[in-house]
Design an enzyme around this catalytic site. Structure first.
Site, PDB file in Angstrom:
ATOM      1  N   ASP A 182       1.122  -1.270   0.056  1.00  0.00           N
ATOM      2  CA  ASP A 182      -0.318  -0.140   0.090  1.00  0.00           C
ATOM      3  C   ASP A 182       1.047   1.310  -0.183  1.00  0.00           C
ATOM      4  O   ASP A 182       2.298   1.084   0.211  1.00  0.00           O
ATOM      5  CB  ASP A 182      -0.950  -0.221   0.835  1.00  0.00           C
ATOM      6  CG  ASP A 182      -1.420   1.657   1.694  1.00  0.00           C
ATOM      7  OD1 ASP A 182      -1.979   1.542   0.468  1.00  0.00           O
ATOM      8  OD2 ASP A 182      -1.331   2.081   2.686  1.00  0.00           O
ATOM      9  N   ASP A 224      -0.719   5.079   0.785  1.00  0.00           N
ATOM     10  CA  ASP A 224      -0.267   6.078   2.464  1.00  0.00           C
ATOM     11  C   ASP A 224       0.300   5.031   3.130  1.00  0.00           C
ATOM     12  O   ASP A 224      -1.421   4.538   3.649  1.00  0.00           O
ATOM     13  CB  ASP A 224      -1.469   6.419   1.854  1.00  0.00           C
ATOM     14  CG  ASP A 224      -1.509   7.522   0.698  1.00  0.00           C
ATOM     15  OD1 ASP A 224      -0.559   8.940   1.146  1.00  0.00           O
ATOM     16  OD2 ASP A 224      -2.563   7.614   0.322  1.00  0.00           O
TER      17      ASP A 224
END
Ligand code: XBP
Ligand code: MG
Length: 223
Positions: free
Chosen positions: A9, A11
């Site tokens: 991922d 953020d």
């Protein structure tokens, strides 16, 4: 299990980016004279909606009586400004990768394990972040990238992780996802992926009981 790919991922996982996103949203709201300000506690709540446009749309719909609901076209323009401000902040504020991220990347490369990205944010934000942290193009580190602008439903839908698996041409059982949020965890698990969670500033209170492991940092990640 022979590990073939690690899917990151972005953020809250590669770096603690959400404060810069929040600042960029507020700067755009200011420019558009919306009278909106997202403080940390409002933003923590709003992060339950993945994706910036989706988040603005959700917030604009919260006050139907105050005539604050925005049209899609307005949201697109506000979000365009937000993205521009976010890029400027990234270039000016030199974020560090979260602890252990660089060593996982290095070890994966040594072992010929593919690296990929599955994020709710846009490709331009991923490119700017990777350039600002590592001073290289995103494809020099990550062979496959799937972003929120390529899917019809953002996280927690499994669409983004299914897309990254399709691009990797690898089965879910041969990969691991690394996430920081419950939405990301639900999305990755929905695609059948084993998921490691490293909570971030805004997600540390979330319920990660679905995860294979919850680590305080990737410095403790053995693979
Ligand atoms: C977390 C997000 C992102 C950012 C905003 O993404 O929900 O939407 O907060 O980015 P990740 P945009 O999946 O990487 O954790 O405004 O560019 O959508
Ligand atoms: Mg995240």
């Amino acid at each position: 299990m022979v590990l073939k790919a690690i899917i990151f991922d972005v953020d809250g996982t590669l770096a603690e980016t959400e404060e810069l996103h929040r600042k960029a949203f507020n700067k755009a709201f200011n420019k558009w004279k919306l009278g909106w300000y997202w403080d940390r506690s409002i933003y923590e709540e709003l992060l339950k909606i993945s994706g910036g446009k989706e988040r603005i749309s959700h917030f604009s719909g919260l006050f139907p009586d105050q005539n604050k609901t925005l049209l899609k076209r307005e949201i697109d323009l506000i979000h365009q400004d937000k993205t521009k401000y976010y890029s400027e902040f990234l270039i000016r504020n030199k974020l560090l990768p979260k602890p252990g991220v660089a060593s996982v990347i290095k070890k994966a490369k040594q072992r010929n394990i593919k690296l990929a990205i599955a994020t709710a944010t846009s490709l331009i934000n991923v490119e700017t972040l990777v350039k600002s942290i590592w001073r290289v193009q995103v494809e020099e580190i990550f062979s496959v990238v799937a972003t929120g602008d390529e899917v019809s439903k953002n996280k927690p839908s499994a669409e983004i992780y299914n897309l990254v698996l399709e691009k990797l041409q690898t089965k879910a059982r041969d990969c691991i996802a690394i996430e920081d949020s419950l939405n990301g965890l639900i999305s990755a698990k929905g695609a059948g992926l084993k998921t490691i969670i490293v909570p971030s500033f805004y997600t540390k209170g979330e319920d990660f009981s679905l995860a294979e492991a919850v680590l305080t940092s990737l410095l403790n990640f053995e693979f």
